[in-house]
Design a protein around this motif. Structure first.
Motif, PDB file in Angstrom:
ATOM      1  N   CYS A  32       0.710  -1.233   0.033  1.00 53.97           N
ATOM      2  CA  CYS A  32      -0.232  -0.521  -0.227  1.00 53.97           C
ATOM      3  C   CYS A  32       0.912   0.851   0.078  1.00 53.97           C
ATOM      4  O   CYS A  32       0.400   1.870  -0.469  1.00 53.97           O
ATOM      5  N   GLU A  33       1.681   0.979   0.917  1.00 52.57           N
ATOM      6  CA  GLU A  33       2.918   1.964   1.013  1.00 52.57           C
ATOM      7  C   GLU A  33       3.804   2.544  -0.475  1.00 52.57           C
ATOM      8  O   GLU A  33       3.676   4.120  -1.031  1.00 52.57           O
ATOM      9  N   ASN A  34       4.140   1.546  -0.624  1.00 54.03           N
ATOM     10  CA  ASN A  34       4.708   1.438  -2.543  1.00 54.03           C
ATOM     11  C   ASN A  34       3.791   2.104  -3.161  1.00 54.03           C
ATOM     12  O   ASN A  34       4.626   2.998  -4.541  1.00 54.03           O
ATOM     13  N   LEU A  35       2.438   1.776  -3.572  1.00 54.05           N
ATOM     14  CA  LEU A  35       1.721   1.920  -4.876  1.00 54.05           C
ATOM     15  C   LEU A  35       1.530   3.193  -4.297  1.00 54.05           C
ATOM     16  O   LEU A  35       1.243   4.179  -5.260  1.00 54.05           O
ATOM     17  N   ASN A  36       1.654   4.138  -3.176  1.00 53.93           N
ATOM     18  CA  ASN A  36       0.872   5.305  -1.919  1.00 53.93           C
ATOM     19  C   ASN A  36       1.235   6.153  -2.928  1.00 53.93           C
ATOM     20  O   ASN A  36       1.300   6.895  -3.779  1.00 53.93           O
ATOM     21  N   VAL A  65      -3.768  10.150  -4.501  1.00 54.29           N
ATOM     22  CA  VAL A  65      -4.479   8.620  -3.796  1.00 54.29           C
ATOM     23  C   VAL A  65      -5.653   9.001  -2.793  1.00 54.29           C
ATOM     24  O   VAL A  65      -4.962   9.939  -2.215  1.00 54.29           O
ATOM     25  N   LYS A  66      -6.030   8.109  -2.267  1.00 57.76           N
ATOM     26  CA  LYS A  66      -6.616   8.397  -1.058  1.00 57.76           C
ATOM     27  C   LYS A  66      -6.940   6.267  -0.395  1.00 57.76           C
ATOM     28  O   LYS A  66      -7.415   5.888  -1.400  1.00 57.76           O
ATOM     29  N   VAL A  67      -6.716   6.618   0.620  1.00 56.59           N
ATOM     30  CA  VAL A  67      -6.259   5.486   0.762  1.00 56.59           C
ATOM     31  C   VAL A  67      -7.007   4.603   2.205  1.00 56.59           C
ATOM     32  O   VAL A  67      -7.732   5.532   2.819  1.00 56.59           O
ATOM     33  N   PHE A 104       2.957  -9.369  -7.614  1.00 59.76           N
ATOM     34  CA  PHE A 104       2.735  -8.351  -8.607  1.00 59.76           C
ATOM     35  C   PHE A 104       2.864  -6.885  -7.706  1.00 59.76           C
ATOM     36  O   PHE A 104       3.317  -5.727  -8.812  1.00 59.76           O
ATOM     37  N   ILE A 105       2.750  -6.191  -6.641  1.00 55.80           N
ATOM     38  CA  ILE A 105       2.428  -4.730  -6.780  1.00 55.80           C
ATOM     39  C   ILE A 105       3.826  -5.039  -6.314  1.00 55.80           C
ATOM     40  O   ILE A 105       4.582  -3.198  -6.954  1.00 55.80           O
ATOM     41  N   GLN A 106       4.999  -5.603  -6.048  1.00 62.79           N
ATOM     42  CA  GLN A 106       6.613  -5.367  -6.552  1.00 62.79           C
ATOM     43  C   GLN A 106       7.184  -4.774  -7.172  1.00 62.79           C
ATOM     44  O   GLN A 106       7.206  -4.168  -7.929  1.00 62.79           O
ATOM     45  N   SER A 107       6.007  -5.608  -8.131  1.00 59.70           N
ATOM     46  CA  SER A 107       6.619  -5.294  -9.875  1.00 59.70           C
ATOM     47  C   SER A 107       6.072  -4.847 -10.226  1.00 59.70           C
ATOM     48  O   SER A 107       7.216  -3.521 -10.889  1.00 59.70           O
ATOM     49  N   LEU A 108       5.159  -4.115  -9.763  1.00 60.62           N
ATOM     50  CA  LEU A 108       4.692  -2.499 -10.959  1.00 60.62           C
ATOM     51  C   LEU A 108       4.884  -1.753 -10.392  1.00 60.62           C
ATOM     52  O   LEU A 108       5.191  -0.527 -10.927  1.00 60.62           O
TER      53      LEU A 108
END
Length: 281
Positions: free
Chosen positions: A70-74, A84-86, A216-220
């Motif tokens: 979540c932190e990285n994607l944000n 961005v809204k979490v 997946f999120i790491q790679s994205l």
């Protein structure tokens, strides 16, 4: 228009089962023949992140590592210019209320819309804190007839969740040879311009490291950091798939069934153009 003087019929037995959607006129944001979406609006757009770590239903385990995702994607989405809204550990009623509220906003000054869901899942469903639901119940609120201010604009959905319990043991590859004019109005389908990127294919397990986050999120996030403003988003997702497929392998040495398993993301696209995220002026 193609085949404008010829009769078209549907490839289905019997008559359509649903009623005809109301005719809607939406403001055109890009010429019909453009290869790229218009990303020159005043704002990039809203990005919603629904992050689920804790659950109160079905004996679902805590999703350790999702806070890192979540932190990285944000961070990466903010770098691309998104507002961005979490939201963390929301029940479905509150989650659905947030989505309804955003779908009813005026997005006329926005380039696009993005939603990311980080949660547990099964084939065809995702879990909120208190229950399961179908992803369609969320993305369908943004079709062109229901959200006209996003008509003709990309609507991106990123889903980090299992789609089943099947495992992919992979295949070992051995070395071998490697052989500016005026715009005319046009109509689009109400379900055009969606992209849904799943962390894994239907029926299969999706892996997450309890310390570093999901594969997946790491790679994205890595690809967005490197190529987010240089390459089109579909190409970025191709490189994400390569990272997940090649660079990752499950590490569960105490369980022969779960050890050394692989994963491949899956993208469903109804996009009609390429998405590029240039810097905002």
């Amino acid at each position: 228009m193609v085949n404008e003087n010829l009769e078209d019929v549907g490839d289905a037995w019997g008559n359509p089962s649903s009623s005809v959607a109301p005719y809607v006129i939406a403001k055109m944001s890009v010429d019909a023949t453009s290869a790229y979406y218009n990303m020159n609006h005043p704002k990039r757009g809203i990005a919603l992140i629904f992050n689920h770590e804790e659950f109160g239903v079905g004996g679902l385990k805590q999703r350790a590592g999702t806070a890192v995702d979540c932190e990285n994607l944000n961070e990466q989405l903010k770098t691309l210019g998104f507002e961005v809204k979490v939201y963390n550990n929301m029940n479905y009623t509150d989650l659905n209320y947030v989505v309804e509220d955003v779908a009813q906003l005026d997005h006329s000054e926005n380039d696009c819309f993005l939603m990311a869901i980080l949660s547990h899942g099964e084939l065809g469903i995702i879990y909120a804190y208190d229950c399961q639901y179908k992803l369609e119940s969320l993305w369908s609120k943004f079709t062109a007839d229901r959200c006209p201010s996003l008509a003709g604009k990309p609507k991106i959905f990123i889903v980090q969740a299992c789609q089943g319990d099947k495992l992919d043991a992979g295949v070992t590859m051995s070395r071998t040879e490697v052989d500016g004019t005026p715009m005319q109005s046009y109509r689009i389908p109400t379900h055009a311009d969606f992209l849904i990127a799943y962390s894994t294919i239907p029926g299969y397990y999706s892996w997450r490291n309890t310390t570093r986050g999901s594969w997946f999120i790491q790679s994205l996030c890595e690809e967005l950091k490197i190529n987010g403003k240089k390459l089109d988003f579909q190409t970025i997702l191709t490189f994400v798939a390569r990272r997940v497929a090649v660079d990752y392998e499950s590490n569960v040495p105490g369980d022969n069934l779960m050890h050394k398993q692989k994963q491949i993301p899956c993208v469903t696209t109804m996009l009609t153009r390429l998405i590029v995220f240039p810097d905002k002026q």
